[in-house]
Write a protein that holds these residues in place. Structure first.
Motif, PDB file in Angstrom:
ATOM      1  N   SER A   1      26.710 -14.356  -1.200  1.00  0.00           N
ATOM      2  CA  SER A   1      27.082 -15.127  -2.295  1.00  0.00           C
ATOM      3  C   SER A   1      26.942 -16.394  -1.886  1.00  0.00           C
ATOM      4  N   ASP A   2      26.623 -16.796  -0.678  1.00  0.00           N
ATOM      5  CA  ASP A   2      26.129 -17.934  -0.205  1.00  0.00           C
ATOM      6  C   ASP A   2      25.011 -18.680  -0.741  1.00  0.00           C
ATOM      7  N   PHE A   3      24.886 -19.932  -0.636  1.00  0.00           N
ATOM      8  CA  PHE A   3      23.789 -20.678  -0.837  1.00  0.00           C
ATOM      9  C   PHE A   3      23.081 -20.716   0.198  1.00  0.00           C
ATOM     10  N   ILE A   4      21.779 -20.145   0.287  1.00  0.00           N
ATOM     11  CA  ILE A   4      21.181 -20.125   1.787  1.00  0.00           C
ATOM     12  C   ILE A   4      19.651 -20.669   1.174  1.00  0.00           C
ATOM     13  N   GLY A   5      19.256 -21.537   1.866  1.00  0.00           N
ATOM     14  CA  GLY A   5      18.206 -22.327   1.626  1.00  0.00           C
ATOM     15  C   GLY A   5      17.375 -22.844   2.747  1.00  0.00           C
TER      16      GLY A   5
ATOM     17  N   HIS B   1      11.702 -31.047   1.337  1.00  0.00           N
ATOM     18  CA  HIS B   1      11.329 -30.069   0.039  1.00  0.00           C
ATOM     19  C   HIS B   1      11.671 -28.568   0.206  1.00  0.00           C
ATOM     20  N   PHE B   2      12.306 -28.114  -0.904  1.00  0.00           N
ATOM     21  CA  PHE B   2      12.923 -26.836  -0.709  1.00  0.00           C
ATOM     22  C   PHE B   2      11.587 -25.589  -0.708  1.00  0.00           C
ATOM     23  N   ILE B   3      11.893 -25.038   0.225  1.00  0.00           N
ATOM     24  CA  ILE B   3      10.991 -23.704   0.248  1.00  0.00           C
ATOM     25  C   ILE B   3      11.324 -22.304  -0.327  1.00  0.00           C
ATOM     26  N   TYR B   4      12.641 -22.259   0.074  1.00  0.00           N
ATOM     27  CA  TYR B   4      13.454 -21.069  -0.207  1.00  0.00           C
ATOM     28  C   TYR B   4      14.797 -21.371  -0.933  1.00  0.00           C
ATOM     29  N   LEU B   5      15.088 -20.736  -1.722  1.00  0.00           N
ATOM     30  CA  LEU B   5      16.557 -20.547  -1.897  1.00  0.00           C
ATOM     31  C   LEU B   5      16.946 -19.224  -2.565  1.00  0.00           C
ATOM     32  N   ASN B   6      17.999 -18.556  -1.853  1.00  0.00           N
ATOM     33  CA  ASN B   6      18.304 -17.298  -2.435  1.00  0.00           C
ATOM     34  C   ASN B   6      18.909 -17.370  -3.723  1.00  0.00           C
ATOM     35  N   GLU B   7      19.178 -15.958  -4.495  1.00  0.00           N
ATOM     36  CA  GLU B   7      19.624 -16.104  -5.917  1.00  0.00           C
ATOM     37  C   GLU B   7      20.927 -16.610  -6.052  1.00  0.00           C
TER      38      GLU B   7
ATOM     39  N   GLY C   1      22.329 -18.955  -4.469  1.00  0.00           N
ATOM     40  CA  GLY C   1      22.023 -20.470  -4.351  1.00  0.00           C
ATOM     41  C   GLY C   1      21.653 -20.902  -5.791  1.00  0.00           C
ATOM     42  N   GLN C   2      20.469 -20.225  -6.216  1.00  0.00           N
ATOM     43  CA  GLN C   2      19.933 -20.639  -7.520  1.00  0.00           C
ATOM     44  C   GLN C   2      21.015 -20.614  -8.476  1.00  0.00           C
ATOM     45  N   LYS C   3      21.815 -19.614  -8.686  1.00  0.00           N
ATOM     46  CA  LYS C   3      22.704 -19.384  -9.597  1.00  0.00           C
ATOM     47  C   LYS C   3      23.880 -20.470  -9.513  1.00  0.00           C
ATOM     48  N   LEU C   4      24.016 -20.739  -8.360  1.00  0.00           N
ATOM     49  CA  LEU C   4      25.420 -21.906  -8.004  1.00  0.00           C
ATOM     50  C   LEU C   4      25.027 -23.229  -8.820  1.00  0.00           C
ATOM     51  N   VAL C   5      23.590 -23.626  -8.389  1.00  0.00           N
ATOM     52  CA  VAL C   5      23.233 -24.893  -9.060  1.00  0.00           C
ATOM     53  C   VAL C   5      22.310 -24.838 -10.343  1.00  0.00           C
ATOM     54  N   GLY C   6      22.383 -23.460 -10.944  1.00  0.00           N
ATOM     55  CA  GLY C   6      21.678 -23.461 -12.272  1.00  0.00           C
ATOM     56  C   GLY C   6      20.422 -23.568 -12.208  1.00  0.00           C
ATOM     57  N   LEU C   7      19.713 -23.188 -11.110  1.00  0.00           N
ATOM     58  CA  LEU C   7      18.350 -22.957 -11.150  1.00  0.00           C
ATOM     59  C   LEU C   7      17.750 -21.576 -11.318  1.00  0.00           C
TER      60      LEU C   7
ATOM     61  N   ILE D   1      11.687 -27.813  13.101  1.00  0.00           N
ATOM     62  CA  ILE D   1      10.492 -27.448  12.367  1.00  0.00           C
ATOM     63  C   ILE D   1      10.685 -27.094  10.727  1.00  0.00           C
ATOM     64  N   ALA D   2      11.963 -27.179  10.630  1.00  0.00           N
ATOM     65  CA  ALA D   2      12.549 -26.873   9.351  1.00  0.00           C
ATOM     66  C   ALA D   2      13.954 -27.105   8.967  1.00  0.00           C
ATOM     67  N   LEU D   3      14.391 -27.329   7.774  1.00  0.00           N
ATOM     68  CA  LEU D   3      15.730 -27.561   7.751  1.00  0.00           C
ATOM     69  C   LEU D   3      16.296 -26.337   6.761  1.00  0.00           C
ATOM     70  N   ALA D   4      17.374 -26.017   7.124  1.00  0.00           N
ATOM     71  CA  ALA D   4      18.151 -24.639   6.544  1.00  0.00           C
ATOM     72  C   ALA D   4      19.408 -25.026   6.290  1.00  0.00           C
ATOM     73  N   THR D   5      19.925 -24.577   5.047  1.00  0.00           N
ATOM     74  CA  THR D   5      21.474 -24.540   4.973  1.00  0.00           C
ATOM     75  C   THR D   5      22.086 -23.282   4.577  1.00  0.00           C
ATOM     76  N   VAL D   6      23.230 -22.965   5.115  1.00  0.00           N
ATOM     77  CA  VAL D   6      23.986 -21.850   4.654  1.00  0.00           C
ATOM     78  C   VAL D   6      25.284 -22.633   4.251  1.00  0.00           C
ATOM     79  N   THR D   7      25.269 -22.619   2.759  1.00  0.00           N
ATOM     80  CA  THR D   7      26.275 -23.241   1.990  1.00  0.00           C
ATOM     81  C   THR D   7      27.178 -22.575   1.267  1.00  0.00           C
ATOM     82  N   GLN D   8      28.591 -22.723   1.376  1.00  0.00           N
ATOM     83  CA  GLN D   8      29.350 -21.642   0.634  1.00  0.00           C
ATOM     84  C   GLN D   8      29.822 -22.415  -0.656  1.00  0.00           C
ATOM     85  N   ASP D   9      30.209 -21.742  -1.644  1.00  0.00           N
ATOM     86  CA  ASP D   9      30.721 -22.195  -2.942  1.00  0.00           C
ATOM     87  C   ASP D   9      32.198 -22.170  -2.469  1.00  0.00           C
TER      88      ASP D   9
END
Lengths: 131, 1080
Positions: free
Chosen positions: B672-676, B683-689, B691-697, B767-775
């Motif tokens: 349920s977390d925003f994982i990207g 530049h975003f490479i991946y964002l889980n579902e 995460g997409q739902k959270l920000v309306g993508l 090598i990359a940036l990642a985020t595990v963000t909670q709503d």
């Protein structure tokens, strides 16, 4: 039987007069009056009384203080004291009960009954008979 | 409603009692006035009686004077006479005045006057007669007799008048008595009723106070309940929050574990974006390709690393997997930077959008070089074996007895004339046999399996075209640990050629037998003594002896080596048993293998033989090959078994890894977390579902067009780029609460933002940036609710008119509201812990602390009233009430308490009690006199003592007046309190007011010998004239009452410019010993 001598201490002139009339005219006792606590103290100490009828609320010295003085004096400590008071609240009653007075008579009183009541408190034969 | 009713009853009762008292007072007043009038009438009657007596006395005096004068002629007696007349006249005049209103008495008086006049004429005539004729006895006697008659008449008249007055007196006395009795009954009854009413009102008031106290207690309890509810809610929210945090921590741990598993399995994970062709790979994945973690591995680069021979295949496999919706699995080689070739095993699973468009492929890689090496060695060995088998024209077969499957090599199938793609089974095999051989073969096979013996059979197979071929088969069964046969394996060889050769040989032998010489086989014949009797040329050839040399010679002598060989025994057997024997044996002296067939003959033994050395060699070779084969088959079988085991293990491991990988992927997807993940450039490479739902993508595609900065609020952009991004680059991570924006609605989304860099394992370079963000919207809402609830409680508490404090389980204060501080007279800091105890009054401290510690020990609430002493020495009374706070688990976590300032209410109670006491006392005092005096009058003891009776009545009157004044005062007070007192205000001159007040009090002051002095200012005030004068007279009255005779009472005024209104103060004081003393 010898005539009783009663000291009446009350600052109200008309009450003094009425009480005196009751004791003298109805019971045939001898009544001496004192207009203030101070005077009452002096008279009680200087003369011999069979009982003291004492008002509680007086401007110069209240009945409680006067009673304490009387109790402290060996000459007067044996004289029975009856409070004659218009204080009838339960708190006042409780205070009287602690004082160790012979009795309490509340104002207003029935002039016929006051002498009977006094006689009963003091264990005398009824004053009215002697009258 | 009830309260208003009670108030009405109280007010009504009070008013009624007062009204009654007024009525009784008024009635008493009227009655007593009547009494006074009666008394005056009585006095009047007495005066009339006295005057009547004096009239009679006057007449008698006049008569006595006349008689004296007659006797002595003295002037003195004449004077007595005149005095008697004067006295009588005076008395008559008095009687006339006193009886003016009594018509009957007036008439009688006129009669008496007339008679007395006549009487006095008689007397005068007598005197005159004496003066003229000194002793006219007769005349004098006549006059005297007439006088006596007159006297009796006068006396009779006066007696009648006296009787009338006496009757009047009796009537008036009776009227007085009855009036006194009526007054007594009326006053007694009225007061009794009034006092009953007052008592009832008092009781009602008491009950009202009790009701109010009860309702106050209830309100306090409600308050407590509310507070404990708030507390419970707070605890609940805190626990929910903790639970949430625990879950998050567990999720982190699970992820960490998964990562560890992936690392431990040396599984590299990768994700191929099928739409963009972009590849994301883990460090381990890169390691599998011999690349350092910081390398950015693109799909193109990956393909370049794959061995050129495998590239196309791999590409094809990927394509197929994507097209067919199947998993992708490939083993391929890659070439590391050092030129070494490594084997990679790759798995992948494509993911599609709802409309079937392939989005990405997630997968893992594993370096299987080591396994490949083993496999390759195995394959080499197998190839050699296969080569050997092929060389020997041996076919291999393998029969799985458990699954009833047969594996035949192509050679085997060729031997049976079957096509190479034919799927073999046992039934097919049996069917392919010659009908005569089937049963036999089957029996032998079964027997071999049952006895655990080798199976060695020769049989015929019938090809589809009818060709019959001979086949030799060797094989054996294999058993599991339980002894159960699991498979049977072996080799086969086409022996048709040999069989035909054998058959041909046989035919040839026959022919030799028949045509000795023509036979191509070697032949010799022996006699019974084992001597050669014949040799054909072939025999000579083979035996390397000529006929001449051998004929007649014993075989055992000529060929002694045979004597210890099979030849010897076989020949003997043939001769002895008269059976033909056929055997092959090696004859070492000649170094040949001989195929020998010996036939007993009548004269000896015929022996055909031929050199089968070549065949034997081939056979031996074949045997050797067979033995080798067996060994190798066994070894290979063991190896295969081991390989199978390893493979199984590997497959199991792969399954596990696959499952773990799948779990990881589904975890991320189902998280349920925003994982990207984003590139270092943001530049975003991946964002889980989630995460997409959270920000309306709406899709991954849209995600790829976004940058990290696109997710933050516009107003946070500056902070994001100046502090967060540098922090992540410098420290590798930024964690904290932040805000995201919704791409469609622009709504602010509170999040717990964890932005970190993914670093290369080896180089440590990001090598990359990642985020595990909670709503954290819900948490924020909960926090907000909690905050609001807390704020509500706090403001409730801060504004509470009741002091609120909280204690821990040891009775230490942990919170105190401002009101509580105010009541206790201490600051919040001072109150904390044990500090509050200092504010307890010393006299109450021991008892109060003991009661509190007892309640704390018993874990219960308590109620106590005690005093708090402030720093300025003032004392407040407080009623403290506490209640325990219990957690959801039932544990005591503290106490909440309230302190109510009851100083005022105590004071009001006190005042109320005092007021009632005073009013009661003040009312009773005049009543005592009234009751006493009237009671004495009723007894009748003063019936004969009018002065005493009069005095008693005066006492009653005076105290009745006093009572009326008192009642009026109380009424005024009641009106003042209820606001019903109407003040008629006007402009008044201050000096005039003072003058009027002093004038009213002057007589009393004079009587008490007290001087009144006034000091006034020249001013006008806006006031109720009468009320002010009343107030001033009351003040003066008190001042006079409490001043000694001879002193001076001053009344002065003062102007004080007191904003907003200037005030005028009136102030009396007395002067004693020349010192001004204020009077309260």
């Amino acid at each position: 039987m010898t005539t009783k001598r009663i000291l009446i201490v009350d600052d109200e002139e008309r009450i003094r007069e009425v009480v005196r009339a009751c004791l003298e005219d109805l019971a045939g006792w001898e009544a001496i009056v004192a207009e203030s606590g101070q005077e009452g103290l002096v008279k009680a100490a200087s003369e011999q009384f069979d009982a003291i009828l004492l008002d509680v609320s007086m401007p110069d010295m209240d009945g409680f203080t006067l009673f304490q003085h009387l109790q402290a004096n060996p000459h007067t400590c044996l004289t029975p004291v009856i409070l004659l008071t218009a204080k009838v609240l339960p708190s006042d009653r409780a205070k009287f009960a602690q004082m160790g007075v012979a009795g309490v008579i509340t104002k207003p009183f029935d002039p016929v009954k006051i002498t009977l009541e006094m006689a009963e408190i003091l264990g005398w034969e009824s004053g009215g008979v002697e009258a | 409603m009830k309260q208003s009713l009670d108030t009405k009853i109280v007010n009504g009762g009070f008013s009624l009692a007062l009204l009654l008292l007024c009525v009784v007072g008024a009635a008493s007043y009227l009655n007593i006035a009547q009494l006074v009038a009666n008394r005056r009438s009585v006095d009047h009657t007495h005066q009339v009686l006295a005057a009547l007596d004096r009239t009679l006395d006057g007449i008698r005096d006049a008569e006595r004077g006349r008689q004296g004068y007659l006797l002595t002629g003295s002037r003195t007696d004449l004077q007595i006479y005149h005095a008697g007349i004067d006295r009588t006249e005076a008395a008559l005049t008095a009687i006339e005045e006193l009886t003016l209103e009594n018509r009957t008495q007036q008439q009688q008086l006129e009669e008496v006057n007339r008679l007395i006049e006549q009487r006095f004429e008689l007397l005068q005539r007598s005197i005159t007669l004496r003066q003229r004729n000194q002793f006219d006895r007769t005349g004098q006697q006549t006059l005297t007799s007439q006088g006596i008659v007159m006297d009796q008449m006068i006396l009779a008249k006066l007696t009648a008048m006296e009787t009338a007055e006496q009757d009047l007196l009796i009537q008036r006395t009776q009227a007085t008595d009855s009036s006194v009795q009526q007054t007594q009954v009326f006053v007694g009854g009225g007061y009794l009723f009034s006092f009953s009413l007052l008592l009832a009102v008092y009781l009602l008031l008491k009950q009202e106070i009790r009701h109010r106290r009860t309702s106050e207690n209830e309100q306090r309890q409600n308050n407590q309940q509310l507070e404990s509810h708030i507390q419970e809610r707070t605890t609940h929210l805190q626990e929910a929050n903790q639970q949430l945090e625990r879950e998050i921590a567990e999720r982190h741990q699970a992820e960490q574990k998964l990562k560890l598993v992936l690392q431990a399995a040396r599984l590299g994970s990768w994700q191929l974006d099928l739409t963009m062709g972009m590849l994301i790979s883990s460090d381990q994945c890169k390691a599998n390709f011999g690349l350092p973690p910081e390398t950015e591995l693109s799909y193109q680069m990956l393909f370049e690393l794959i061995h050129p021979d495998d590239r196309l295949r791999v590409q094809e496999l990927v394509r197929q997997a994507v097209e067919n919706h199947t998993d992708y699995e490939a083993e391929y080689r890659c070439i590391w930077a050092d030129g070494k070739t490594h084997w990679i095993l790759a798995f992948g699973r494509p993911t599609y959008s709802d409309d079937g468009i392939p989005l990405r492929m997630d997968g893992v890689t594993l370096d299987i070089t080591a396994r490949k090496q083993v496999e390759s060695a195995l394959q080499a060995s197998e190839a050699q074996l296969r080569l050997a088998l092929e060389g020997a024209k041996l076919g291999m077969w393998d029969h799985d007895l458990v699954n009833h499957r047969m594996e035949w090599t192509e050679r085997s199938k060729a031997i049976f004339g079957l096509p190479s793609d034919c799927q073999m089974n046992y039934a097919l095999f049996l069917n392919a046999l010659h009908p005569d051989d089937r049963d036999r073969v089957h029996q032998i096979v079964l027997k071999s399996i049952a006895n655990q013996t080798r199976c060695d059979i020769e049989y015929r197979t019938v090809w589809a075209d009818g060709t019959v071929r001979w086949v030799a088969v060797m094989g054996r069964a294999f058993y599991n640990e339980a002894g159960k046969p699991v498979r049977m394996a072996g080799v086969m060889i086409d022996i048709s050629d040999r069989k035909y050769a054998e058959a041909l040989l046989h035919e040839s032998n026959q022919r030799i037998t028949d045509i000795l010489e023509s036979v191509t086989d070697a032949f010799f014949a022996l006699d019974r003594q084992w001597r050669f009797t014949y040799l054909n040329p072939r025999a000579e050839q083979l035996l390397l002896r000529t006929r001449h040399e051998l004929l007649g010679k014993r075989i055992w002598d000529e060929f002694p080596e045979t004597a210890r060989s099979m030849f010897y025994w076989e020949y003997h057997k043939a001769v002895a048993d008269q059976v033909s024997v056929a055997f092959e044996d090696f004859y070492p002296p000649l170094n040949v293998w001989l195929d020998v067939r010996a036939y007993p003959a009548r004269d000896g033994l015929s022996v055909y033989f031929q050199d089968v050395t070549d065949r034997k060699a081939a056979e031996a070779e074949l045997r050797q090959a067979k033995a080798d084969l067996e060994v190798r088959v066994a070894r290979r079988t063991a190896e295969l078994l081991k390989t199978v085991e390893l493979l199984q293990q590997e497959v199991h491991e792969r399954q596990q890894v696959e499952a773990a990988n799948q779990k990881f992927i589904s975890l991320i997807e189902s998280s349920s977390d925003f994982i990207g993940i984003a590139s270092l450039q943001g530049h975003f490479i991946y964002l889980n579902e989630a995460g997409q739902k959270l920000v309306g993508l709406e899709e991954q595609e849209a995600v790829k067009c976004t940058r990290l900065s696109d997710y933050v609020m516009l107003e946070d952009l500056k902070e994001f780029s100046t502090s967060i991004v540098p922090a992540v680059i410098k420290q590798g991570q930024w964690v904290g609460e932040y805000r995201f924006r919704h791409f469609q609605t622009g709504e602010t989304i509170p999040v717990y933002y964890n932005l970190f860099t993914i670093k290369d394992k080896r180089t440590g370079q990001p090598i990359a940036l990642a985020t595990v963000t909670q709503d954290i919207r819900q948490r924020k809402q909960a926090e907000e609710a909690l905050r609001q609830s807390e704020a509500k409680f706090r403001s409730l508490s801060e504004c509470s008119p009741v002091g609120v404090f909280m204690m821990d389980t040891d009775g230490q204060w942990v919170y105190v509201n401002p009101r509580c501080q105010e009541i206790c007279g201490i600051t919040a800091d001072e109150a904390m812990g044990d500090g509050w105890k200092q504010s307890l009054h010393l006299e109450d401290r021991e008892h109060g602390l003991m009661a509190r510690s007892r309640a704390v020990a018993e874990q219960r609430g308590f109620i106590i009233e005690d005093r708090y002493i402030h720093k300025d020495g003032s004392i407040r009374y407080g009623r403290t009430q506490t209640a325990p706070i219990v957690s959801l688990e039932g544990d005591l976590i503290g106490y909440v308490g309230t302190i109510e300032d009851i100083t005022e209410s105590r004071a009001i109670d006190q005042i109320k009690t005092e007021f009632i006491s005073i009013v009661s006392h003040e009312l009773r005092t005049p009543l005592t006199s009234i009751r006493g005096s009237l009671g004495l009058l009723v007894t009748g003891i003063y019936n004969n003592k009018p002065e005493k009776a009069h005095r008693m009545i005066e006492i009653a009157v005076a105290d009745t007046d006093r009572l009326v004044r008192l009642v009026n005062d109380i009424l005024d007070l009641e009106r003042l309190e209820s606001g019903k007192l109407i003040l008629t205000r006007e402009i008044c001159d201050v000096a005039n007011l003072l003058f009027q007040a002093v004038e009213a009090m002057q007589p009393i002051a004079c009587f008490e010998n007290i001087t009144l002095s006034v000091s006034s200012i020249d001013a006008n005030i806006w006031a109720d004239r009468d009320a002010i004068i009343q107030t001033l007279t009351n003040l003066l009255s008190n001042a006079i009452k409490f001043s000694e005779p001879g002193s001076t009472v001053w009344l002065w005024t003062e102007y004080v410019p007191f904003p907003p209104l200037p005030l005028t103060f009136f102030s009396p004081s007395k002067i004693k010993d020349g010192v001004s003393q204020p009077i309260n």
